[in-house]
Write a protein that holds these residues in place. Structure first.
Motif, short mmCIF file in Angstrom:
data_model
loop_
_atom_site.label_atom_id
_atom_site.label_comp_id
_atom_site.label_asym_id
_atom_site.label_seq_id
_atom_site.Cartn_x
_atom_site.Cartn_y
_atom_site.Cartn_z
N SER A 44 69.51 -6.66 30.65
CA SER A 44 70.66 -5.90 30.15
C SER A 44 70.59 -4.43 30.53
O SER A 44 71.61 -3.75 30.58
N LYS A 45 69.38 -3.95 30.79
CA LYS A 45 69.21 -2.55 31.18
C LYS A 45 69.42 -2.35 32.68
O LYS A 45 69.95 -1.33 33.11
N ILE A 46 69.02 -3.32 33.50
CA ILE A 46 69.16 -3.15 34.95
C ILE A 46 70.50 -3.66 35.47
O ILE A 46 70.93 -3.24 36.54
N ASP A 47 71.15 -4.55 34.73
CA ASP A 47 72.45 -5.10 35.17
C ASP A 47 73.32 -5.35 33.93
O ASP A 47 73.54 -6.49 33.53
N PRO A 48 73.81 -4.27 33.31
CA PRO A 48 74.50 -4.40 32.02
C PRO A 48 75.75 -5.28 32.05
O PRO A 48 76.04 -5.97 31.09
N LEU A 49 76.48 -5.29 33.16
CA LEU A 49 77.70 -6.09 33.21
C LEU A 49 77.40 -7.54 33.62
O LEU A 49 78.02 -8.47 33.10
N GLY A 50 76.45 -7.72 34.51
CA GLY A 50 76.12 -9.05 34.99
C GLY A 50 75.37 -9.89 33.97
O GLY A 50 75.39 -11.11 34.02
N SER A 51 74.68 -9.22 33.05
CA SER A 51 73.87 -9.96 32.08
C SER A 51 74.50 -9.99 30.69
O SER A 51 73.89 -10.47 29.75
N ALA A 52 75.70 -9.45 30.56
CA ALA A 52 76.35 -9.38 29.24
C ALA A 52 76.59 -10.78 28.68
O ALA A 52 77.03 -11.68 29.39
N LYS A 53 76.28 -10.93 27.41
CA LYS A 53 76.49 -12.22 26.75
C LYS A 53 77.95 -12.35 26.35
O LYS A 53 78.61 -11.37 25.99
N GLU A 54 78.44 -13.57 26.41
CA GLU A 54 79.78 -13.86 25.91
C GLU A 54 79.78 -13.62 24.41
O GLU A 54 78.78 -13.88 23.73
N GLU A 55 80.90 -13.15 23.91
CA GLU A 55 81.01 -12.94 22.46
C GLU A 55 80.85 -14.28 21.75
O GLU A 55 81.53 -15.25 22.06
N ASN A 56 79.91 -14.34 20.80
CA ASN A 56 79.71 -15.56 20.03
C ASN A 56 80.27 -15.37 18.63
O ASN A 56 80.76 -14.29 18.28
N ILE A 57 80.20 -16.39 17.82
CA ILE A 57 80.80 -16.34 16.49
C ILE A 57 80.15 -15.25 15.62
O ILE A 57 80.85 -14.58 14.86
N SER A 58 78.85 -15.05 15.76
CA SER A 58 78.17 -14.01 14.97
C SER A 58 78.68 -12.62 15.36
O SER A 58 78.91 -11.77 14.49
N MET A 59 78.86 -12.39 16.66
CA MET A 59 79.35 -11.10 17.13
C MET A 59 80.79 -10.88 16.65
O MET A 59 81.14 -9.79 16.19
N LEU A 60 81.60 -11.92 16.78
CA LEU A 60 82.99 -11.84 16.36
C LEU A 60 83.09 -11.54 14.86
O LEU A 60 83.82 -10.64 14.43
N LEU A 61 82.34 -12.29 14.06
CA LEU A 61 82.37 -12.07 12.61
C LEU A 61 81.86 -10.68 12.24
O LEU A 61 82.40 -10.04 11.34
N GLY A 62 80.84 -10.22 12.93
CA GLY A 62 80.32 -8.88 12.66
C GLY A 62 81.38 -7.82 12.86
O GLY A 62 81.55 -6.92 12.04
N ASN A 63 82.12 -7.93 13.96
CA ASN A 63 83.19 -6.96 14.23
C ASN A 63 84.34 -7.09 13.24
O ASN A 63 84.90 -6.09 12.79
#
Length: 108
Positions: A44-63
């Motif tokens: 995630s530090k060397i390729d922030p866009l290529g390694s980005a995780k898809e938004e999951n239910i935990s991320m969605l609920l957090g937001n």
């Protein structure tokens, strides 16, 4: 050829790749693999866009829950939360960073 504009999420990921935040620490130290492994943090530090995780239910609920929790906090304490989406870097160790979602109004 027209340059494609970055989304806010992409800008955030690029900014976040320039330092180590509190969310990264447990994974880097292999104390927690609940969110990422040390290798995934590295990617995630060397390729922030290529390694980005898809938004999951935990991320969605957090937001989605942030405004609800702000309201609950306000009702319980009487303090208001002021949205403050900003990344801070340590003065001496600029690779250490923190993302602040909000500040308590009237508190130093």
């Amino acid at each position: 050829m027209k340059k494609q504009q970055l989304t806010e999420r992409e800008k955030f990921l690029i900014s976040r790749s320039k330092g180590i935040g509190s969310s990264d620490c447990g994974s880097i130290l292999a104390l927690s693999d609940a969110y990422s492994t040390p290798y995934e943090i590295y990617l995630s530090k060397i390729d922030p866009l290529g390694s980005a995780k898809e938004e999951n239910i935990s991320m969605l609920l957090g937001n989605l829950m942030e405004p609800v929790l702000d309201t609950l906090f306000r009702r319980q304490t009487g303090y208001d939360i002021v949205p403050h989406p900003k990344m801070y870097h340590h003065k001496e160790y600029d690779f250490l960073c923190a993302n602040i979602d909000g500040l308590i109004k009237g508190k130093a």
